[in-house]
Design an enzyme around this catalytic site. Sequence first.
Site, PDB file in Angstrom:
ATOM      1  N   PHE A 165       0.863  -1.178   0.000  1.00 46.10           N
ATOM      2  CA  PHE A 165       0.000   0.000   0.000  1.00 46.10           C
ATOM      3  C   PHE A 165       0.897   1.225   0.000  1.00 46.10           C
ATOM      4  O   PHE A 165       1.687   1.419   0.927  1.00 46.10           O
ATOM      5  CB  PHE A 165      -0.930   0.033   1.212  1.00 46.10           C
ATOM      6  CG  PHE A 165      -1.819   1.249   1.224  1.00 46.10           C
ATOM      7  CD1 PHE A 165      -2.906   1.340   0.377  1.00 46.10           C
ATOM      8  CD2 PHE A 165      -1.550   2.313   2.074  1.00 46.10           C
ATOM      9  CE1 PHE A 165      -3.721   2.472   0.361  1.00 46.10           C
ATOM     10  CE2 PHE A 165      -2.351   3.445   2.071  1.00 46.10           C
ATOM     11  CZ  PHE A 165      -3.442   3.525   1.213  1.00 46.10           C
ATOM     12  N   ASP A 177       9.385   2.365   0.916  1.00 49.91           N
ATOM     13  CA  ASP A 177       8.247   3.078   1.482  1.00 49.91           C
ATOM     14  C   ASP A 177       8.279   2.825   2.985  1.00 49.91           C
ATOM     15  O   ASP A 177       7.891   1.769   3.462  1.00 49.91           O
ATOM     16  CB  ASP A 177       6.954   2.551   0.849  1.00 49.91           C
ATOM     17  CG  ASP A 177       5.703   3.196   1.441  1.00 49.91           C
ATOM     18  OD1 ASP A 177       5.791   3.805   2.528  1.00 49.91           O
ATOM     19  OD2 ASP A 177       4.618   3.050   0.837  1.00 49.91           O
ATOM     20  N   LYS A 203       3.711  10.311   8.061  1.00 51.31           N
ATOM     21  CA  LYS A 203       3.066   9.891   9.305  1.00 51.31           C
ATOM     22  C   LYS A 203       3.740  10.470  10.547  1.00 51.31           C
ATOM     23  O   LYS A 203       3.471  11.602  10.931  1.00 51.31           O
ATOM     24  CB  LYS A 203       2.968   8.365   9.348  1.00 51.31           C
ATOM     25  CG  LYS A 203       1.933   7.801   8.349  1.00 51.31           C
ATOM     26  CD  LYS A 203       1.681   6.334   8.574  1.00 51.31           C
ATOM     27  CE  LYS A 203       0.672   5.763   7.586  1.00 51.31           C
ATOM     28  NZ  LYS A 203      -0.715   6.120   7.871  1.00 51.31           N
TER      29      LYS A 203
END
Length: 407
Positions: A138, A223, A252
């Site tokens: 994702f 990622d 994040k």
Amino acid sequence: MAESTTAPVPSDHIMGVYARAPLAFERGEGSRLYTAEGEAYLDCMAGIAVTALGHNHPKLVQAVKDQADKLWHTSNIFRIPNQEKLAKLLTDNTFADVCFFTNSGTEAIECAIKTARKYHYVKGQPERIDIIGFDGSFHGRTLAAVNASGNASYLEGFGPPMPGFVHLPYGDHEALKAAIGPTTAAIIIEPVQGEGGARSLPVSCLRGLRELCDEHGILLIYDEIQCGLGRTGKLFAYEWADAPPDIMAVAKALGGGFPVGACLATAEAARGMTPGSHGSTYGGNPLAMAVGVASMEELVKPELLAHVREVAGYLNQQLTGLKERFPDVVEDVRGKGLLIGVKLKTPNREFMQLARDQHLLIAGGGDNCVRLLPPLTLSLDEAREAITRLEGACEAAQSKARAAVPA
């Protein structure tokens, strides 16, 4: 008369893309969230691995307040001193030489993809555009990011798949070797998958990816939007393997809840990113950079990373015990550090509600997993409380499953 095909207007006037839990929180403190009615919930989601330093962290709050009194926005037409300060903090603590600041993780992925393709373009190989990714990944919700992930449910209805993206089975080394060809630009992977079910790539595989990219002259993109910035017990997950990438996307925890992301790269990988090749109106604005600096200064502290490893060790030990006690509920425990996946035999969405009944917040995930993504500051006492509440959810799930079996 023809039946009307006009869609109803939702009562809250919000586009209906979220299946929200029926909860609203008014304030937070550390590892707890509070409703307007004063009900407290132990937060083991941290806004999906975002509030890594807990809610209402005094240093982050003060950074936003101080900057808000000075300057919010100027655009990247001018120097932004805290961009330079945060870039130095990031590059001093990673493989990278340069950074590009964004508002989100998916924008950092976009920058990473463009950086990789432009690298080959300026080297005289414009045909090298293919980005190889893996199932269960994702990388975000923009069109390029969902095409990099290849999740069919996220692509449905948004037109044909974009060219230049190749998807392979996770962990299939032979398929990966066979897929690399003259049009390959980069490999993109999460060292620890988040939404895909908290699968942690073995150290040997990360090293193998690095060697494979070097052998074929292609770039390695990590990622680490979810697994980076302390979540695995090192500042970045790739450090466990000593297998640095060429490009890395982060976000994040970098803003602790304030929207900020970054694309990090070596000077060589970023050689094509010259003036005018990329940009952002809001990315790296003074407000975001102030909180990013404050957050990063805390996240790099060795004592915080040691604490993550200690609490993660305890939680994994106790979750393994729950697996043994509730074999008809818990199938597997996986992940790394405080990115913990619990694969279930009961439906994960149902289990999340059972956890909320225990006033515990956990996240969903692929492969019928739930994820524990608590603040990195979660105390051992709070970790014990989380296990007690999870035990209550397991008991409820077990009772429900047994009641459904005919006598």
